[in-house]
Design an enzyme around this catalytic site. Structure first.
Site, PDB file in Angstrom:
ATOM      1  N   HIS A  26       0.969  -1.288   0.453  1.00  0.00           N
ATOM      2  CA  HIS A  26       0.328  -0.226   0.215  1.00  0.00           C
ATOM      3  C   HIS A  26       1.005   1.371  -0.043  1.00  0.00           C
ATOM      4  CE1 HIS A  26      -3.219  -2.407   2.353  1.00  0.00           C
ATOM      5  NE2 HIS A  26      -4.268  -2.696   0.894  1.00  0.00           N
ATOM      6  N   LYS A  79     -16.862  -6.298   5.872  1.00  0.00           N
ATOM      7  CA  LYS A  79     -14.862  -7.104   5.820  1.00  0.00           C
ATOM      8  C   LYS A  79     -14.672  -7.880   6.343  1.00  0.00           C
ATOM      9  CE  LYS A  79     -13.583  -5.433   1.088  1.00  0.00           C
ATOM     10  NZ  LYS A  79     -12.181  -5.732   0.888  1.00  0.00           N
ATOM     11  N   ARG A 139      -1.811  -5.811  -8.951  1.00  0.00           N
ATOM     12  CA  ARG A 139      -1.409  -7.185  -8.709  1.00  0.00           C
ATOM     13  C   ARG A 139      -1.334  -7.435  -9.430  1.00  0.00           C
ATOM     14  NH1 ARG A 139      -2.793  -7.508  -2.148  1.00  0.00           N
ATOM     15  NH2 ARG A 139      -4.783  -6.657  -3.852  1.00  0.00           N
ATOM     16  N   SER A 170      -3.747  -7.731   1.985  1.00  0.00           N
ATOM     17  CA  SER A 170      -3.287  -7.750   3.942  1.00  0.00           C
ATOM     18  C   SER A 170      -3.575  -8.699   4.789  1.00  0.00           C
ATOM     19  CB  SER A 170      -4.516  -6.711   4.585  1.00  0.00           C
ATOM     20  OG  SER A 170      -4.161  -5.399   4.310  1.00  0.00           O
TER      21      SER A 170
HETATM   22  P1  ADP Z   1      -9.839  -2.960  -1.017  1.00  0.00           P
HETATM   23  O1  ADP Z   1     -10.684  -3.978   0.151  1.00  0.00           O
HETATM   24  O2  ADP Z   1     -10.583  -2.090  -1.605  1.00  0.00           O
HETATM   25  O3  ADP Z   1      -9.172  -3.740  -2.196  1.00  0.00           O
HETATM   26  P2  ADP Z   1      -7.167  -3.533  -0.271  1.00  0.00           P
HETATM   27  O4  ADP Z   1      -6.683  -2.869   1.120  1.00  0.00           O
HETATM   28  O5  ADP Z   1      -6.973  -4.078   0.025  1.00  0.00           O
HETATM   29  O6  ADP Z   1      -8.728  -2.457  -0.350  1.00  0.00           O
HETATM   30  O7  ADP Z   1      -6.884  -2.926  -1.492  1.00  0.00           O
HETATM   31  C1  ADP Z   1      -6.369  -0.666  -1.558  1.00  0.00           C
HETATM   32  C2  ADP Z   1      -5.636  -1.321  -2.717  1.00  0.00           C
HETATM   33  O8  ADP Z   1      -4.353  -1.308  -2.746  1.00  0.00           O
HETATM   34  C3  ADP Z   1      -6.210  -1.894  -4.044  1.00  0.00           C
HETATM   35  O9  ADP Z   1      -6.539  -1.053  -5.109  1.00  0.00           O
HETATM   36  C4  ADP Z   1      -5.444  -3.338  -4.111  1.00  0.00           C
HETATM   37  O10 ADP Z   1      -5.346  -3.316  -4.743  1.00  0.00           O
HETATM   38  C5  ADP Z   1      -4.310  -1.807  -3.885  1.00  0.00           C
HETATM   39  N1  ADP Z   1      -3.191  -2.745  -2.987  1.00  0.00           N
HETATM   40  C6  ADP Z   1      -3.296  -4.101  -2.137  1.00  0.00           C
HETATM   41  N2  ADP Z   1      -2.146  -4.843  -1.695  1.00  0.00           N
HETATM   42  C7  ADP Z   1      -1.486  -4.176  -2.712  1.00  0.00           C
HETATM   43  C8  ADP Z   1       0.270  -4.397  -2.644  1.00  0.00           C
HETATM   44  N3  ADP Z   1       0.630  -5.355  -2.374  1.00  0.00           N
HETATM   45  N4  ADP Z   1       0.718  -3.471  -4.304  1.00  0.00           N
HETATM   46  C9  ADP Z   1      -0.039  -3.192  -4.640  1.00  0.00           C
HETATM   47  N5  ADP Z   1      -1.646  -2.606  -4.763  1.00  0.00           N
HETATM   48  C10 ADP Z   1      -1.937  -3.364  -3.524  1.00  0.00           C
END
Ligand code: ADP
Length: 160
Positions: A20, A44, A93, A131
């Site tokens: 992130h 969630k 990703r 996460s």
């Molecule tokens: P959501 O529930 O909205 O997907 P996340 O916290 O999982 O929330 O992710 C928020 C954003 O960050 C999303 O666009 C996700 O694709 C991106 N993201 C999460 N982890 C990574 C990572 N390791 N590399 C790149 N982007 C990421």
């Protein structure tokens, strides 16, 4: 006068990972003001409360000037309008993210014509990070250093 570029990077951030932060730093370079916003979505079943997630994000992005951390409930485009954001940033990703993100981007564009959705790709060392995998590793007693900032590592440890 050119339009001020106000970016919005939304997500669950439960908890924030180095993946992130990699995306946030890239987004930060592309706009004049960046908002990182925790989506308050109780369905969630998050591990950390909205307040805890906001606090961890604040602590880990304080080196970035003009970054504002907040949270919102409801529709992303409504929040984007409220803060006058004209760019939504999302991280991509592997292929697994693509279909959902593509669908959401088109829906959001239909709901709010003036907004652009920009996808950013992280450094390849974070491409596998999520996460949920971090929570799993931490729960099983694994070392999450290198995947999350030190404050997040401590927060995960304190949950036990
Ligand atoms: P959501 O529930 O909205 O997907 P996340 O916290 O999982 O929330 O992710 C928020 C954003 O960050 C999303 O666009 C996700 O694709 C991106 N993201 C999460 N982890 C990574 C990572 N390791 N590399 C790149 N982007 C990421």
């Amino acid at each position: 006068m050119p339009t001020k570029r106000i970016g919005l990077y939304p997500g669950s951030f439960d908890p924030v990972t180095n993946g992130h932060l990699d995306i946030a730093e890239r987004a930060f370079k592309l706009c004049d003001e960046l908002h990182i916003a925790v989506v308050a979505n109780p369905s969630k079943n998050p591990l950390f409360s909205v307040e805890e997630r906001v606090d961890l994000l604040k602590q880990t992005t304080k080196h970035l000037k003009n970054v504002k951390v907040s949270s919102f409930e409801g529709l992303l485009v409504d929040y984007a309008k409220e803060i006058k954001a004209n760019i939504i940033f999302r991280g991509l990703r592997a292929v697994s993210d693509f279909e959902y993100e593509f669908q959401m981007a088109l829906i959001n564009r239909n709901l709010h014509k003036e907004i652009e959705v920009v996808f950013l790709v992280p450094n390849e060392k974070f491409i596998f990070l999520s996460s949920s995998s971090i929570k799993e590793v931490a729960k099983l007693g694994g070392d999450v250093s290198g995947f999350v900032p030190a404050v997040v590592k401590r927060a995960l440890r304190d949950l036990k």
